[in-house]
Design an enzyme around this catalytic site. Structure first.
Site, mmCIF file in Angstrom:
data_model
loop_
_atom_site.group_PDB
_atom_site.id
_atom_site.type_symbol
_atom_site.label_atom_id
_atom_site.label_comp_id
_atom_site.label_asym_id
_atom_site.label_seq_id
_atom_site.Cartn_x
_atom_site.Cartn_y
_atom_site.Cartn_z
ATOM 1 N N HIS A 1 0.692 -1.494 0.024
ATOM 2 C CA HIS A 1 -0.043 -0.104 -0.087
ATOM 3 C C HIS A 1 0.853 1.301 0.207
ATOM 4 O O HIS A 1 0.668 2.191 -0.822
ATOM 5 C CB HIS A 1 -1.035 -0.090 1.381
ATOM 6 C CG HIS A 1 -1.935 0.988 1.297
ATOM 7 N ND1 HIS A 1 -3.333 0.865 0.993
ATOM 8 C CD2 HIS A 1 -1.964 2.352 1.489
ATOM 9 C CE1 HIS A 1 -3.875 1.983 1.038
ATOM 10 N NE2 HIS A 1 -3.256 3.060 1.402
ATOM 11 N N GLU A 2 1.606 1.412 0.928
ATOM 12 C CA GLU A 2 2.670 2.481 1.126
ATOM 13 C C GLU A 2 3.645 2.374 0.013
ATOM 14 O O GLU A 2 3.919 3.869 -0.499
ATOM 15 C CB GLU A 2 3.560 2.384 2.251
ATOM 16 C CG GLU A 2 2.611 2.557 3.577
ATOM 17 C CD GLU A 2 1.542 3.687 3.523
ATOM 18 O OE1 GLU A 2 2.131 4.760 2.924
ATOM 19 O OE2 GLU A 2 0.591 3.499 4.283
#
Length: 682
Positions: free
Chosen positions: A457-458
């Site tokens: 996600h990051e």
């Protein structure tokens, strides 16, 4: 008038001692009890015997009484007497010691009471004997009877007075003082605040400094017909220094300075607030010229007619009294009112007109130069290392208020003290900045699957932002260490203060927000709830673009109006002043903006799929990487510079890329411009 530069003596700082009758009464009772016990038992070592009257008479006939006293007991009758004295012990009479010296006779104290005939009374008093000394004591006198009768009554009255009457009197005094003003007159303190201690708001200082100049030299303004403003309203976000400027005015002005909070006017009794306003201005007129500072004036100055109690409630009576006192038939020459609030939109229009609050001084968040000046002011009390550059700290803290910057330096000092350091380094200030922005890192237990989801996600956020960034909002750090309520964060530091929202910049933000969700779908084949915050923020930003900023095909039109409920003081709803057909067009425009940026982010991640995997692997290995590492992966396919691992209690340690997993550390900044990272997991 006292010179403000002259320090007060130590004796003047102490409150005056006041007489405390309660303590004196207790001490008198203790002394009386001790004296009474001493008079009742004059000689505890002597032996006291209880004799009868006949034994006393017989001892007097035999000459054995050494001394004594006799007193009539009028409470029992005319023939009742109390006899006290001492008599020689007969067993020692005539006994001599071996050296031929007689032994001193031992005496015994006696007490006797009973009837005595007048004849025997005279014989007892007039008896003669060797060493005999017998005295008659009067049974009672007028003063003794008066004291005996009044003393118990006085003691009871005194006890009741100290237990009840004083409490009732104080309660009555409190009840009668409800209408008294709670304004405090500030004294000249040694460590007073001056304009030198206020930084980052030069325009506001110039506005209020005119008031100080007028109070010091009113002739200069009166000669040309100028009049000083009657009121100055300080307006600005929380923490920008409104109260601090008022303290500086109190320190600079050589006049009495009254301070009170808006909530001090509010009470449960009707009419108390209005009475306190009148009493406050009455005290101010007696000390004119003077300054009255009302902090958080929105507590009593809200718009009338918006309360649940109609137009006759207690708060409106207080406001009406304040309006009349500030500009009514009774003038208040020489009384200047300074008020502070962060909600000027809810204030009554009659309070803001010229003649009451003539000036509205806006104190906004400090810019880059102002933040550096604020840091220099607060850094005087903190031991900073030589390598600390406050300009760098000011550049990395856009959107910080003066209170935030003071807290930043204080948190840095606490981190340095926790690590047993003598001075605060640049590393400590960076850690403090990230702690304030995202909270302290949490060692939350996560399994490998959760770590991978967070890393993907990051990595999606970081990769999209690194590709589309035009240099104004570069990636600062990426971490998968939980901070606050997020399981991971992608952090940005703007290169300058963001004063405007350009359309292209807003679209880039939405594209970056979509990167995390798309990365999960691309790499993992499924989506999670971790993108909930990203979706909310992207939708809100797109709605602003369509409804408020005119950045859509619908044209430069504003759809909807924010209604501030003046009683609650917060945004309740958006009033719909358009048709249902327009509402559908608005929804479609918002959907188009988000959908276009979703496709744009998808194309970027598909094109740079290998780089996305590299960033994910780096996050799983190091847990925290910097923005330069993301750009190195994009340009060279791998991390080439050192990866620094840090901790709160140790200095940064360099670590080569590709080595063993480092320590968990999350470092970042969430600026108030809305351009910071979104939490990866809710």
């Amino acid at each position: 008038m006292e010179n403000p530069e002259t320090p007060r003596k130590h004796s003047e700082e102490l409150p005056p001692e006041r007489f405390q009758p309660k303590v004196m009464f207790i001490w008198l009772l203790i002394v009386a009890a001790i004296m009474g016990l001493w008079s009742m038992y004059p000689d505890q070592a002597a032996v006291t015997k209880k004799w009868s009257i006949n034994e006393v008479l017989q001892a007097s006939d035999n000459g054995k009484i050494v001394s004594g006293s006799i007193k009539a007991d009028t409470s029992r009758g005319a023939e009742w007497y109390i006899v006290k004295g001492e008599v020689m012990n007969p067993e020692y009479k005539g006994v001599e010691a071996e050296e031929g010296q007689p032994i001193i006779p031992k005496t015994i104290f006696f007490e006797a009471e009973g009837r005595l005939t007048p004849q025997r009374y005279n014989e007892l008093v007039n008896a003669e004997g060797s060493g005999f000394d017998f005295a008659e004591v009067p049974g009672s006198t007028f003063w003794m009877e008066l004291a005996a009768g009044l003393l118990p009554f006085l003691i009871i009255v005194g006890v009741l007075y100290f237990l009840f009457v004083r409490q009732l009197r104080m309660a009555g005094k409190g009840a009668m003082s409800f209408g008294k003003s709670k304004a405090r007159l500030l004294t000249r303190e040694r460590d007073k605040v001056t304009f030198k201690d206020v930084a980052g708001c030069d325009e506001a200082k110039e506005e209020v400094s005119e008031i100080v100049d007028f109070l010091r030299d009113p002739k200069k303004f009166n000669d040309i017909g100028g009049k000083i403003p009657k009121g100055v309203l300080l307006v600005g976000p929380p923490g920008t220094g409104k109260t601090l400027i008022a303290k500086a005015v109190a320190g600079e002005a050589d006049v009495p300075f009254f301070t009170i909070s808006g909530s001090d006017f509010v009470e449960m009794f009707v009419g108390v607030g209005a009475a306190r306003v009148r009493d406050m201005f009455e005290q101010a007129r007696k000390n004119a010229p003077c300054i009255i500072f009302i902090d958080e004036i929105d507590a009593v100055g809200r718009q009338r007619g918006a309360g649940l109690g109609g137009g006759n409630d207690e708060r409106e009576q207080t406001l009406n009294s304040l309006l009349v006192e500030m500009d009514g038939f009774d003038g208040h020459e020489g009384v200047i009112v300074i008020a502070a609030t962060n909600r000027p939109d809810v204030l009554d229009s009659a309070l803001l007109r010229p003649g009451r609050f003539d000036r509205q001084v806006t104190i906004d968040l400090p810019d880059l130069v102002g933040r550096e000046e604020v840091l220099k002011v607060h850094a005087k009390k903190i031991k900073l290392a030589k390598e600390v550059d406050l300009h760098v700290v000011a550049r990395s803290t856009p959107g910080f208020s003066g209170a935030d910057l003071e807290n930043l330096l204080n948190e840095g000092a606490l981190l340095a003290a926790r690590g047993n350091k003598k001075k605060v380094s640049q590393h400590h200030l960076e850690e403090a900045r990230e702690k304030i922005a995202f909270g302290r890192e949490r060692r939350k237990l996560m399994d490998d699957d959760d770590k991978k989801i967070t890393a993907v996600h990051e990595a999606g956020h970081a990769l999209v932002q690194a590709v589309i960034d035009d240099g104004t909002l570069p990636v600062h750090k990426v971490t998968i260490i939980p901070r606050g309520q997020s399981l991971g964060s992608t952090m940005f530091v703007p290169k300058k203060d963001m004063l405007n929202h350009a359309k292209g910049h807003a679209l880039n933000q939405i594209c970056c927000m979509m990167g995390g969700r798309i990365a999960e779908d691309t790499v993992l084949g499924e989506i999670t709830s971790g993108a909930s915050g990203d979706i909310r923020s992207a939708t809100k930003l797109a709605r602003h673009m369509v409804c408020d900023w005119g950045m859509s095909d619908l044209g430069p039109l504003a759809f909807g109006e924010n209604q501030d409920h003046v009683f609650l003081g917060r945004e309740i709803t958006r009033q719909q002043n358009y048709s249902e057909g327009t509402a559908q067009k608005i929804d479609q425009a918002i959907h188009n903006i988000v959908d276009e940026q979703y496709k744009r982010a998808t194309d970027i991640l598909v094109k740079h799929r290998k780089d996305l995997d590299k960033i994910t692997e780096a996050l799983l290995e190091y847990e925290t990487i910097e923005g330069k590492h993301v750009h190195e992966i994009l340009e060279h396919g791998e991390i080439q510079s050192e990866v620094v691992k840090t901790s709160y209690t140790s200095a940064p340690e360099p670590k080569k890329g590709g080595k063993k997993k480092g320590k968990k550390v999350s470092r970042g900044k969430a600026d108030d411009t809305g351009l910071a990272s979104e939490p990866a997991q809710a």
